[in-house]
Design a protein around this motif. Structure first.
Motif, PDB file in Angstrom:
ATOM      1  N   ASN A   1       0.347   3.779   1.836  1.00 55.90           N
ATOM      2  CA  ASN A   1       0.521   4.215   3.230  1.00 55.90           C
ATOM      3  C   ASN A   1       1.785   3.607   3.837  1.00 55.90           C
ATOM      4  OD1 ASN A   1      -1.834   5.767   3.327  1.00 55.90           O
ATOM      5  ND2 ASN A   1      -3.099   3.988   3.775  1.00 55.90           N
ATOM      6  N   LYS A   2       1.977   2.304   3.625  1.00 56.34           N
ATOM      7  CA  LYS A   2       3.170   1.652   4.170  1.00 56.34           C
ATOM      8  C   LYS A   2       4.441   2.147   3.478  1.00 56.34           C
ATOM      9  CE  LYS A   2       0.883  -2.603   5.708  1.00 56.34           C
ATOM     10  NZ  LYS A   2       0.820  -4.087   5.567  1.00 56.34           N
TER      11      LYS A   2
ATOM     12  N   ILE B   1      -2.495   9.924  -1.425  1.00 50.58           N
ATOM     13  CA  ILE B   1      -1.782   8.638  -1.486  1.00 50.58           C
ATOM     14  C   ILE B   1      -2.732   7.455  -1.480  1.00 50.58           C
ATOM     15  CG2 ILE B   1       0.268   9.597  -0.366  1.00 50.58           C
ATOM     16  CD1 ILE B   1      -0.534   8.259   2.208  1.00 50.58           C
ATOM     17  N   ASN B   2      -4.022   7.707  -1.251  1.00 52.95           N
ATOM     18  CA  ASN B   2      -4.974   6.606  -1.267  1.00 52.95           C
ATOM     19  C   ASN B   2      -5.894   6.653  -2.487  1.00 52.95           C
ATOM     20  OD1 ASN B   2      -4.771   4.935   1.383  1.00 52.95           O
ATOM     21  ND2 ASN B   2      -4.607   7.077   2.044  1.00 52.95           N
TER      22      ASN B   2
ATOM     23  N   PHE C   1       4.854   5.166   2.290  1.00 52.38           N
ATOM     24  CA  PHE C   1       5.096   6.494   2.849  1.00 52.38           C
ATOM     25  C   PHE C   1       5.720   6.402   4.239  1.00 52.38           C
ATOM     26  CE2 PHE C   1       3.594  10.100   5.396  1.00 52.38           C
ATOM     27  CZ  PHE C   1       4.089  11.160   4.646  1.00 52.38           C
ATOM     28  N   LEU C   2       5.198   5.509   5.075  1.00 50.21           N
ATOM     29  CA  LEU C   2       5.704   5.373   6.449  1.00 50.21           C
ATOM     30  C   LEU C   2       7.075   4.706   6.507  1.00 50.21           C
ATOM     31  CD1 LEU C   2       2.429   4.307   8.298  1.00 50.21           C
ATOM     32  CD2 LEU C   2       3.567   6.541   8.349  1.00 50.21           C
TER      33      LEU C   2
ATOM     34  N   LEU D   1      -3.437  12.166   2.830  1.00 47.46           N
ATOM     35  CA  LEU D   1      -4.122  10.862   2.876  1.00 47.46           C
ATOM     36  C   LEU D   1      -5.002  10.661   1.649  1.00 47.46           C
ATOM     37  CD1 LEU D   1      -5.086  10.664   6.662  1.00 47.46           C
ATOM     38  CD2 LEU D   1      -3.404   9.257   5.463  1.00 47.46           C
TER      39      LEU D   1
ATOM     40  N   SER E   1       0.843  -1.197   0.000  1.00 47.20           N
ATOM     41  CA  SER E   1       0.000   0.000   0.000  1.00 47.20           C
ATOM     42  C   SER E   1       0.871   1.236   0.000  1.00 47.20           C
ATOM     43  CB  SER E   1      -0.931   0.026   1.218  1.00 47.20           C
ATOM     44  OG  SER E   1      -0.205   0.302   2.399  1.00 47.20           O
TER      45      SER E   1
END
Length: 498
Positions: free
Chosen positions: A355-356, A491-492, A358-359, A488, A353
């Motif tokens: 999100n992962k 990126i989603n 990015f983190l 958010l 994903s």
């Protein structure tokens, strides 16, 4: 044993006796000047007045002694270089350290001869281990002795420290000479260094303005009184030169390694090196600018990172703010460019994903923000302490730390998130940095709009206005929340283009 080795290597020569003639003549001329001060003020000088005033005379040391020893060192290194000795020693590193030992012995012999020449002019002068009454007279013609007795309780200690500082500077310069010769094998390079040091010594003594950072002034490392006066510290001249000596020693220890690695490192990190130097020079300049006034470390820290406010503006403070904080975001932009260029379907398969993904790298940026702010804080305080500024807590010390660390972190986080959002939206990292530069316009007079645009809100100048630093935090947090929501959404996006 030492004498045999010196004779074998031709470290010293009887011809040095001729070099002592100007020193002897100067010492007697200096004695005449001190005798004049004795008669003028009806006081008595002692042996230390003659010794210390000659050892700390800028014309003698900067124009004659220092250039002479450096020139002799250059000639000696060039004349004694031999490839057979290099092969026997096994490496350039061993050759450099061998030469430094020989040059150190040469320095000691020359200083002994120099000291003996000065003592000739002190015959029939009183011997005492205390400062004379002459040294306590505060006038321009007696600046050397007055400065030394004001900073040192004993004249013997002042003499030892003067010799130690001069020796430390000589060894450092001789280290540089050896390293340059090991790299280039050309005498011309060493002579160019001699000329550069001589010209820099003259310029820094007579031509450079008083506002120039003291670490660029050659006499500060040759003359104890000069260094103490300009640095406003008894230890800073030694610390600065030891730092340079440490760097040259590190270079000498690694000189046999592949120099292409060093060139690659410099080529790859030249922008970070330039950025770090600009930050350091800015801090040093501001500390020097405020050091002679009645300012605390807190005042100097506030002045260094003053930035701009609704009511106060300085072009210099604005420029330094842009260099430090916007310059930091520039490196974040470079990092982001690398991550975006490496992003592919394989990246998504690996992280599953956005999100992962990015983190996986964003926490590193948060750590770098904390490191930057902590480093700027520690370096500014350290330089101020080295310049003799007392560490006293002002009434608003908590507000000062809060504004710099907390609001500084929030402000940089706002900048970073803005750059990321614009980069993801436009698919062009360069446009994001241009957007941030455009926003800095709202730091200029007439564009502040009562802080409606959250740019420059971590400026330390707000501590001097009727503005709540906590309301600044709330403003920044509000904008950061909006940025997080936008990020958010970006990126989603299901149709996000890789």
């Amino acid at each position: 044993m030492i004498n045999m080795r010196i004779a074998k290597e031709n470290v010293i020569s009887w011809k040095w006796i001729f070099a002592l003639v100007p020193i002897i003549l100067f010492s007697f001329s200096n004695r005449h000047s001190i005798n004049y001060l004795e008669e003028k003020h009806k006081v008595t000088a002692n042996i230390w007045d003659f010794i210390l005033s000659t050892l700390n005379d800028p014309y003698l040391m900067v124009y004659y002694i220092f250039p002479l020893i450096v020139f002799i060192s250059t000639v000696y290194i060039n004349r004694t270089f031999d490839y057979t000795k290099l092969i026997r020693l096994g490496s350039y590193k061993n050759w450099i350290f061998t030469k430094i030992k020989q040059l150190f012995l040469m320095d000691l012999y020359f200083i002994c001869l120099f000291f003996g020449s000065i003592l000739l002019a002190t015959i029939n002068t009183p011997l005492s281990m205390e400062w004379s009454e002459l040294a306590k007279i505060n006038e321009q013609s007696n600046a050397v002795l007055y400065t030394l007795q004001f900073n040192f309780s004993n004249p013997f200690v002042a003499m030892v420290l003067q010799i130690a500082l001069f020796l430390l500077t000589l060894i450092t310069v001789q280290f540089v000479i050896c390293i340059l010769y090991a790299i280039y094998k050309k005498q011309l390079v060493l002579h160019l260094l001699n000329i550069l040091l001589f010209v820099l010594g003259i310029f820094s003594f007579k031509i450079f303005p008083a506002s120039i950072p003291p670490f660029l002034v050659i006499p500060n490392y040759l003359l104890l009184y000069h260094g103490v006066e300009r640095f406003n510290s008894t230890i800073m001249p030694f610390v600065s030169m030891i730092l340079i000596l440490g760097i040259t020693t590190l270079i000498a220890n690694n000189i046999d390694k592949n120099r292409s690695i060093v060139r690659q490192f410099l080529t790859k990190n030249y922008s970070i090196i330039i950025y770090s130097l600009l930050c350091l020079l800015g801090i040093w300049f501001n500390v020097e600018r405020y050091a002679n006034g009645e300012f605390s470390i807190g005042d100097i820290f506030t002045g260094t990172f003053f930035g701009t406010t609704n009511e106060m503006f300085s072009l210099l403070s604005f420029a330094y703010y842009v260099v430090v904080f916007v310059g930091f975001v520039y490196f974040v932009q470079l990092l982001l460019q690398r991550y975006l260029s490496e992003m592919s379907f394989y990246t998504m398969i690996r992280y599953r994903s956005m999100n992962k993904w990015f983190l996986s790298w964003f926490p590193k940026i948060l750590k770098s923000i904390i490191i930057l702010l902590g480093s700027l804080f520690a370096i500014t305080i350290s330089i101020a302490l080295f310049n003799g500024i007392p560490l006293t807590l002002s009434d608003n010390w908590f507000q000062m730390i809060y504004q710099f660390m907390v609001n500084g972190f929030l402000q940089l986080l706002f900048y970073v998130l803005l750059v990321i959002i614009v980069s993801l939206f436009t698919q062009d990292v360069f446009k994001s940095f241009i957007a941030l530069l455009v926003l800095t316009i709202f730091m200029l007079p007439g564009f502040k709009l009562n802080n409606f645009i959250p740019v420059g809100l971590n400026s330390m100048g707000y501590l001097m206005e009727n503005v709540s630093i906590y309301s600044i935090s709330l403003t920044l947090v509000g904008y950061i929340v909006i940025e997080i929501i936008m990020l958010l959404i970006l990126i989603n996006k299901k149709d996000y283009t890789l």
